[in-house]
Scaffold this motif. Sequence first.
Motif, PDB file in Angstrom:
ATOM      1  N   TYR A 136       0.845  -1.180   0.000  1.00 60.76           N
ATOM      2  CA  TYR A 136       0.000   0.000   0.000  1.00 60.76           C
ATOM      3  C   TYR A 136       0.888   1.239   0.000  1.00 60.76           C
ATOM      4  O   TYR A 136       1.981   1.215   0.583  1.00 60.76           O
ATOM      5  N   LEU A 137       0.418   2.295  -0.617  1.00 58.23           N
ATOM      6  CA  LEU A 137       1.097   3.569  -0.432  1.00 58.23           C
ATOM      7  C   LEU A 137       0.915   3.994   1.023  1.00 58.23           C
ATOM      8  O   LEU A 137      -0.191   3.878   1.571  1.00 58.23           O
ATOM      9  N   VAL A 138       1.967   4.465   1.662  1.00 63.49           N
ATOM     10  CA  VAL A 138       1.816   4.966   3.019  1.00 63.49           C
ATOM     11  C   VAL A 138       0.973   6.241   2.966  1.00 63.49           C
ATOM     12  O   VAL A 138       0.939   6.930   1.934  1.00 63.49           O
ATOM     13  N   PRO A 139       0.274   6.594   4.031  1.00 62.71           N
ATOM     14  CA  PRO A 139      -0.683   7.703   3.992  1.00 62.71           C
ATOM     15  C   PRO A 139      -0.104   9.045   3.567  1.00 62.71           C
ATOM     16  O   PRO A 139      -0.797   9.864   2.969  1.00 62.71           O
ATOM     17  N   TRP A 140       1.176   9.291   3.862  1.00 62.50           N
ATOM     18  CA  TRP A 140       1.748  10.597   3.526  1.00 62.50           C
ATOM     19  C   TRP A 140       2.350  10.637   2.131  1.00 62.50           C
ATOM     20  O   TRP A 140       2.903  11.662   1.709  1.00 62.50           O
ATOM     21  N   SER A 141       2.225   9.558   1.375  1.00 64.92           N
ATOM     22  CA  SER A 141       2.822   9.493   0.030  1.00 64.92           C
ATOM     23  C   SER A 141       1.740   9.378  -1.035  1.00 64.92           C
ATOM     24  O   SER A 141       0.695   8.765  -0.816  1.00 64.92           O
ATOM     25  N   ARG A 142       2.001   9.958  -2.179  1.00 64.55           N
ATOM     26  CA  ARG A 142       1.134   9.841  -3.344  1.00 64.55           C
ATOM     27  C   ARG A 142       1.970   9.356  -4.517  1.00 64.55           C
ATOM     28  O   ARG A 142       3.130   9.721  -4.649  1.00 64.55           O
ATOM     29  N   SER A 157      14.611  -0.777  -0.649  1.00 59.13           N
ATOM     30  CA  SER A 157      13.754  -1.571   0.228  1.00 59.13           C
ATOM     31  C   SER A 157      14.376  -1.647   1.613  1.00 59.13           C
ATOM     32  O   SER A 157      15.562  -1.978   1.750  1.00 59.13           O
ATOM     33  N   PHE A 158      13.579  -1.362   2.624  1.00 56.28           N
ATOM     34  CA  PHE A 158      14.048  -1.331   4.003  1.00 56.28           C
ATOM     35  C   PHE A 158      13.339  -2.414   4.813  1.00 56.28           C
ATOM     36  O   PHE A 158      12.109  -2.453   4.845  1.00 56.28           O
ATOM     37  N   GLN A 159      14.106  -3.266   5.427  1.00 54.01           N
ATOM     38  CA  GLN A 159      13.550  -4.256   6.341  1.00 54.01           C
ATOM     39  C   GLN A 159      13.660  -3.698   7.748  1.00 54.01           C
ATOM     40  O   GLN A 159      14.740  -3.659   8.331  1.00 54.01           O
ATOM     41  N   MET A 160      12.529  -3.221   8.268  1.00 58.42           N
ATOM     42  CA  MET A 160      12.526  -2.608   9.584  1.00 58.42           C
ATOM     43  C   MET A 160      12.382  -3.674  10.673  1.00 58.42           C
ATOM     44  O   MET A 160      11.946  -4.800  10.412  1.00 58.42           O
ATOM     45  N   GLN A 173       9.429   8.067   7.742  1.00 60.93           N
ATOM     46  CA  GLN A 173       8.920   9.219   7.002  1.00 60.93           C
ATOM     47  C   GLN A 173       9.921  10.374   7.030  1.00 60.93           C
ATOM     48  O   GLN A 173      10.186  11.014   6.008  1.00 60.93           O
ATOM     49  N   ALA A 174      10.489  10.633   8.197  1.00 63.66           N
ATOM     50  CA  ALA A 174      11.440  11.735   8.324  1.00 63.66           C
ATOM     51  C   ALA A 174      12.676  11.501   7.460  1.00 63.66           C
ATOM     52  O   ALA A 174      13.191  12.422   6.815  1.00 63.66           O
ATOM     53  N   ALA A 175      13.163  10.257   7.425  1.00 61.38           N
ATOM     54  CA  ALA A 175      14.361   9.955   6.641  1.00 61.38           C
ATOM     55  C   ALA A 175      14.105  10.108   5.149  1.00 61.38           C
ATOM     56  O   ALA A 175      14.955  10.622   4.411  1.00 61.38           O
ATOM     57  N   VAL A 176      12.933   9.682   4.685  1.00 64.06           N
ATOM     58  CA  VAL A 176      12.613   9.776   3.260  1.00 64.06           C
ATOM     59  C   VAL A 176      12.360  11.224   2.853  1.00 64.06           C
ATOM     60  O   VAL A 176      12.893  11.704   1.846  1.00 64.06           O
ATOM     61  N   THR A 177      11.554  11.934   3.619  1.00 66.99           N
ATOM     62  CA  THR A 177      11.225  13.312   3.252  1.00 66.99           C
ATOM     63  C   THR A 177      12.421  14.241   3.391  1.00 66.99           C
ATOM     64  O   THR A 177      12.495  15.260   2.710  1.00 66.99           O
ATOM     65  N   ALA A 178      13.372  13.891   4.245  1.00 63.04           N
ATOM     66  CA  ALA A 178      14.580  14.719   4.369  1.00 63.04           C
ATOM     67  C   ALA A 178      15.379  14.715   3.071  1.00 63.04           C
ATOM     68  O   ALA A 178      16.077  15.680   2.753  1.00 63.04           O
ATOM     69  N   LEU A 187      10.979  11.550  -5.361  1.00 65.93           N
ATOM     70  CA  LEU A 187      10.252  10.425  -4.774  1.00 65.93           C
ATOM     71  C   LEU A 187       8.970  10.196  -5.558  1.00 65.93           C
ATOM     72  O   LEU A 187       8.124  11.083  -5.660  1.00 65.93           O
ATOM     73  N   LEU A 188       8.810   8.987  -6.087  1.00 69.60           N
ATOM     74  CA  LEU A 188       7.617   8.641  -6.853  1.00 69.60           C
ATOM     75  C   LEU A 188       6.581   7.915  -6.009  1.00 69.60           C
ATOM     76  O   LEU A 188       5.417   7.854  -6.378  1.00 69.60           O
ATOM     77  N   GLY A 189       7.008   7.357  -4.893  1.00 70.84           N
ATOM     78  CA  GLY A 189       6.066   6.675  -4.016  1.00 70.84           C
ATOM     79  C   GLY A 189       6.777   5.949  -2.894  1.00 70.84           C
ATOM     80  O   GLY A 189       7.890   5.451  -3.080  1.00 70.84           O
ATOM     81  N   ALA A 190       6.150   5.920  -1.721  1.00 73.39           N
ATOM     82  CA  ALA A 190       6.646   5.152  -0.581  1.00 73.39           C
ATOM     83  C   ALA A 190       5.584   4.121  -0.240  1.00 73.39           C
ATOM     84  O   ALA A 190       4.395   4.446  -0.123  1.00 73.39           O
ATOM     85  N   PHE A 191       5.990   2.866  -0.093  1.00 75.75           N
ATOM     86  CA  PHE A 191       5.060   1.753   0.025  1.00 75.75           C
ATOM     87  C   PHE A 191       5.363   0.923   1.280  1.00 75.75           C
ATOM     88  O   PHE A 191       6.514   0.804   1.691  1.00 75.75           O
ATOM     89  N   HIS A 192       4.305   0.335   1.827  1.00 71.31           N
ATOM     90  CA  HIS A 192       4.423  -0.526   3.005  1.00 71.31           C
ATOM     91  C   HIS A 192       3.867  -1.900   2.655  1.00 71.31           C
ATOM     92  O   HIS A 192       2.757  -2.012   2.134  1.00 71.31           O
ATOM     93  N   SER A 193       4.639  -2.939   2.901  1.00 70.28           N
ATOM     94  CA  SER A 193       4.252  -4.295   2.528  1.00 70.28           C
ATOM     95  C   SER A 193       3.106  -4.821   3.380  1.00 70.28           C
ATOM     96  O   SER A 193       3.094  -4.663   4.602  1.00 70.28           O
ATOM     97  N   GLU A 194       2.148  -5.442   2.702  1.00 62.16           N
ATOM     98  CA  GLU A 194       1.028  -6.097   3.381  1.00 62.16           C
ATOM     99  C   GLU A 194       1.184  -7.615   3.334  1.00 62.16           C
ATOM    100  O   GLU A 194       0.971  -8.296   4.325  1.00 62.16           O
ATOM    101  N   PHE A 195       1.535  -8.139   2.165  1.00 63.41           N
ATOM    102  CA  PHE A 195       1.799  -9.569   1.999  1.00 63.41           C
ATOM    103  C   PHE A 195       3.184  -9.722   1.395  1.00 63.41           C
ATOM    104  O   PHE A 195       3.492  -9.144   0.362  1.00 63.41           O
ATOM    105  N   GLY A 196       4.000 -10.545   2.030  1.00 63.38           N
ATOM    106  CA  GLY A 196       5.416 -10.655   1.738  1.00 63.38           C
ATOM    107  C   GLY A 196       6.131 -10.519   3.066  1.00 63.38           C
ATOM    108  O   GLY A 196       5.559 -10.823   4.119  1.00 63.38           O
ATOM    109  N   LEU A 197       7.345 -10.059   3.057  1.00 61.33           N
ATOM    110  CA  LEU A 197       8.042  -9.809   4.312  1.00 61.33           C
ATOM    111  C   LEU A 197       7.339  -8.696   5.077  1.00 61.33           C
ATOM    112  O   LEU A 197       7.024  -7.648   4.522  1.00 61.33           O
ATOM    113  N   GLN A 198       7.094  -8.926   6.361  1.00 61.40           N
ATOM    114  CA  GLN A 198       6.452  -7.917   7.188  1.00 61.40           C
ATOM    115  C   GLN A 198       7.464  -6.877   7.650  1.00 61.40           C
ATOM    116  O   GLN A 198       8.668  -7.090   7.610  1.00 61.40           O
TER     117      GLN A 198
END
Length: 254
Positions: A136-142, A157-160, A173-178, A187-198
Amino acid sequence: RRPNRTVRSSRNKHASFITLRINTTTHPCARLSTGPRQEHRTFYEFRTYSIRPDQNAAFLKLTNEKINLRTAHSELIGYWSVEYGGLNQVFHIWKYDSYAQRAGVRVALAQDPTWISEYISKALPMLTSQDNEVTYLVPWSRLQKPAQSGGVYELVSFQMRPGGPAVWGNAFQAAVTARDAPGYGKLLGAFHSEFGLQNRVHALWWYDSADQRAEMRHKAHTDARVVAAVRNSVSHLDSQRSQLMLPCPFSPMN
């Protein structure tokens, strides 16, 4: 005097604890992973195909000629050939309005004789593996378009660490927007995985060229705001991976 100081300190700690509980109850920290996903059903499927080295050119040629058979069923966001960070791979993003829509697309494709005979039957033997991930796109990204045609794309890709966006969402968010705000990349989009690696997030960037990307990265490393934001997010990070990609001729993002 010492007992009085101890009592005041204990009361302050107790008051802080009460305030924290109230704030947590009235303002949930997990804003990045809850509300927007329930309100907006649109998701993006990331697909990565690994190609037999001797079939790389043939696969890209076939896909270029027959991709219209696939895009007739659902929306293609972008299709890339991985240049650095993976050999003989392609990466593509598909958009769906719901899981029901995606299921319907898969059924339709399985029943499409032209798609099967002219593409799938020829393409599958050229592949060594396939992988997919729902994001999904994270809420602050379009989702954005690149500044111009051509250029290069970087998927980072970041494995948190476990805990979810309630723990590391603000730092990510702060690291990306900085980096995005001063123009160290588009930045074309920031995404958060739903299915795949959590606990996995992605940032898709665009640059004029690989050399411009290297220059912008060097400048970002000298920006104190970027350095501070990245240092803060690293405490939540297990690993990260970067891939530099070239858009295919038929890619909507090209």
